[in-house]
Design an enzyme around this catalytic site. Structure first.
Site, PDB file in Angstrom:
ATOM      1  N   HIS A 201       4.635  -9.678 -22.419  1.00  0.00           N
ATOM      2  CA  HIS A 201       5.249  -8.371 -22.136  1.00  0.00           C
ATOM      3  C   HIS A 201       4.277  -7.430 -21.432  1.00  0.00           C
ATOM      4  O   HIS A 201       4.460  -6.213 -21.431  1.00  0.00           O
ATOM      5  CB  HIS A 201       5.808  -7.714 -23.416  1.00  0.00           C
ATOM      6  CG  HIS A 201       7.000  -8.451 -23.961  1.00  0.00           C
ATOM      7  ND1 HIS A 201       7.730  -7.991 -25.033  1.00  0.00           N
ATOM      8  CD2 HIS A 201       7.595  -9.622 -23.590  1.00  0.00           C
ATOM      9  CE1 HIS A 201       8.726  -8.844 -25.287  1.00  0.00           C
ATOM     10  NE2 HIS A 201       8.642  -9.847 -24.419  1.00  0.00           N
ATOM     11  N   TYR A 254       8.860  -4.671 -18.809  1.00  0.00           N
ATOM     12  CA  TYR A 254       8.249  -3.937 -19.916  1.00  0.00           C
ATOM     13  C   TYR A 254       7.189  -2.939 -19.451  1.00  0.00           C
ATOM     14  O   TYR A 254       6.807  -2.044 -20.210  1.00  0.00           O
ATOM     15  CB  TYR A 254       7.640  -4.910 -20.931  1.00  0.00           C
ATOM     16  CG  TYR A 254       8.673  -5.547 -21.826  1.00  0.00           C
ATOM     17  CD1 TYR A 254       9.086  -4.929 -23.004  1.00  0.00           C
ATOM     18  CD2 TYR A 254       9.252  -6.769 -21.489  1.00  0.00           C
ATOM     19  CE1 TYR A 254      10.037  -5.505 -23.829  1.00  0.00           C
ATOM     20  CE2 TYR A 254      10.214  -7.359 -22.299  1.00  0.00           C
ATOM     21  CZ  TYR A 254      10.602  -6.721 -23.469  1.00  0.00           C
ATOM     22  OH  TYR A 254      11.559  -7.298 -24.274  1.00  0.00           O
TER      23      TYR A 254
END
Length: 439
Positions: A201, A254
């Site tokens: 992420h 993200y």
């Protein structure tokens, strides 16, 4: 015996039908003899529903995969060849707390980033390490394929605090990015290749290729001019053109939490007011999915599963297992021990990077140093993951506070302490390591 045995812990997950579909379509290459779906007593009903659908799917496909469901992890693990973990400690109610409590303090509330990511790691890591102990006893030669979030932090903990060396962390974000770029360019995904490097992420596309030719600048231009590339659970706010052009590499969805923090916080607060947390939205989706799964006439993965937000997770897991089993030596982005692949990250830490997948596991492809513009952020998140993993294992409050404070989404130690104290209390039942001395 011929064929392989796979154990899926968290087998009652709504994602499991995608896993079944993946094994079915690869059966000629990947002869799965047994698939054990394991869950906890609280998940018994969902496990039985998913198990029923799984049996109908393999029967319809005409493949001889024996589906077993069990609440006994040790029974399932004996002599396994591959173990996949897709657990959610505390279920979706815990996720709702991870998302809602930070918002009270003006901080991003997200299940794998910031305070929510920390708390999910603190709950998940001890359980994964218990699974590792069982594997050491019952299937010491098995591969652990983890896609429980936060996958990078979990991989870090397994590498540091268990004896399971054959472990790989998996995420759907790089797969989604490749699919997104292919859609932007209007081409088949197989024609697109991306050089991935970073953390879970927190991964970047260092270069993008179409049919072997570099098209990074073209993709960044499209991205900065309004072409969408995000995920079901992350709002697409667009990017400042000058920022993306100056960055020069492809961010993952993200990264919006770090580069667009104030806008993302505003969106989260508005969504919370209008629709509740993402966890509450997912609970409704899951209820609808399991009603579909109950249907005795359903024998395929329903298309509605794509709305769940984790598309490609299970298919990526099947592809990884297939490549290890068949020594395919193809390239896949996974979470593994760095071993010098990224120069600015410690060699013994977990990174998310392109690897050549062999029968001996993933071999990281060396990328050297990350660009200076992103190097510091990646190192800061790695520091957060390292300290958080230590806190999860030791139950040390001070380490947990340190991890919370050094996360870039938390503005100060004072706010970090307030959030940590409330979240520890809220998740007390799933964090025994922090409350052992309390009578």
């Amino acid at each position: 015996m011929d064929g392989i045995k796979i154990v899926t812990i968290g087998g009652g997950s709504s994602y499991t039908p995608e896993l079944i579909e993946g094994f079915i379509k690869r059966y000629n290459e990947l002869p799965v003899r047994e698939l054990w779906l394991v869950d906890i007593p609280e998940g018994k009903e969902k496990l039985e529903i998913v198990g029923g659908l799984a049996r109908r799917m393999v029967e319809k496909a005409g493949v001889p995969i024996a589906i077993h469901v069990s609440l006994d992890r040790k029974e399932a693990l004996r002599d396994a060849d591959f173990v996949t973990t897709q657990i959610r400690v505390g279920l979706l109610n815990a996720r709702a707390k991870d998302e809602s409590i930070p918002l009270k303090y003006g901080v991003i509330g997200q299940e794998t980033n910031g305070p929510g990511g920390l708390m999910k790691g603190l709950r998940t890591i001890p359980v994964i390490l218990e699974i590792c102990k069982d594997m050491e006893e019952l299937c010491p030669d098995a591969w652990l394929i983890n896609f429980s979030n936060p996958a990078g932090m979990v991989t870090e903990a397994v590498l540091r605090y268990s004896n399971i060396t054959k472990t790989v962390g998996l995420c759907n974000v790089p797969v989604g990015m490749r699919m997104g770029v292919a859609e932007m360019l209007g081409v088949a995904p197989e024609r697109v290749h991306i050089d991935f490097a970073g953390l879970n992420h927190m991964v970047f596309g260092l270069a993008v290729y179409l049919d072997g030719k570099v098209v990074t600048d073209k993709v960044l231009e499209m991205l900065s001019s309004g072409t969408s590339m995000t995920m079901k659970n992350i709002v697409d706010l667009g990017w400042e053109t000058a920022f993306i052009q100056a960055l020069g590499i492809l961010p993952c969805p993200y990264h919006r939490y770090y580069y667009q923090t104030s806008k993302m916080l505003e969106e989260e607060q508005q969504d919370m007011h209008e629709h509740g947390t993402r966890a509450q939205v997912v609970q409704k989706l899951e209820k609808e999915l399991f009603e579909l799964y109950r249907d005795p006439d359903l024998a395929v993965k329903p298309s509605q599963l794509e709305d769940r937000g984790g598309a490609y997770y299970s298919d990526a897991a099947c592809e990884l297992i297939n490549s290890i089993y068949n020594d395919k030596r193809d390239i896949q982005p996974v979470n593994v021990r760095n071993n010098g692949a990224i120069a600015s990250i410690p060699n013994d830490s977990a990174v998310e990077v392109n690897c050549v997948i062999t029968k001996d596991g993933p071999k990281p492809i060396t990328v050297g140093d990350l660009p200076v513009a992103v190097r510091g952020l990646v190192q800061q998140i790695k520091s957060f993951e390292r300290v958080a993993a230590e806190a999860a294992v030791t139950g040390n409050y001070d380490k947990a506070l340190l991890a919370m404070t050094i996360n870039p989404l938390v503005p100060s130690d004072t706010i970090a302490k307030k959030i940590l104290d409330e979240m520890l209390e809220a998740h007390k039942g799933y964090l025994p390591q922090f409350f052992q001395s309390v009578v």
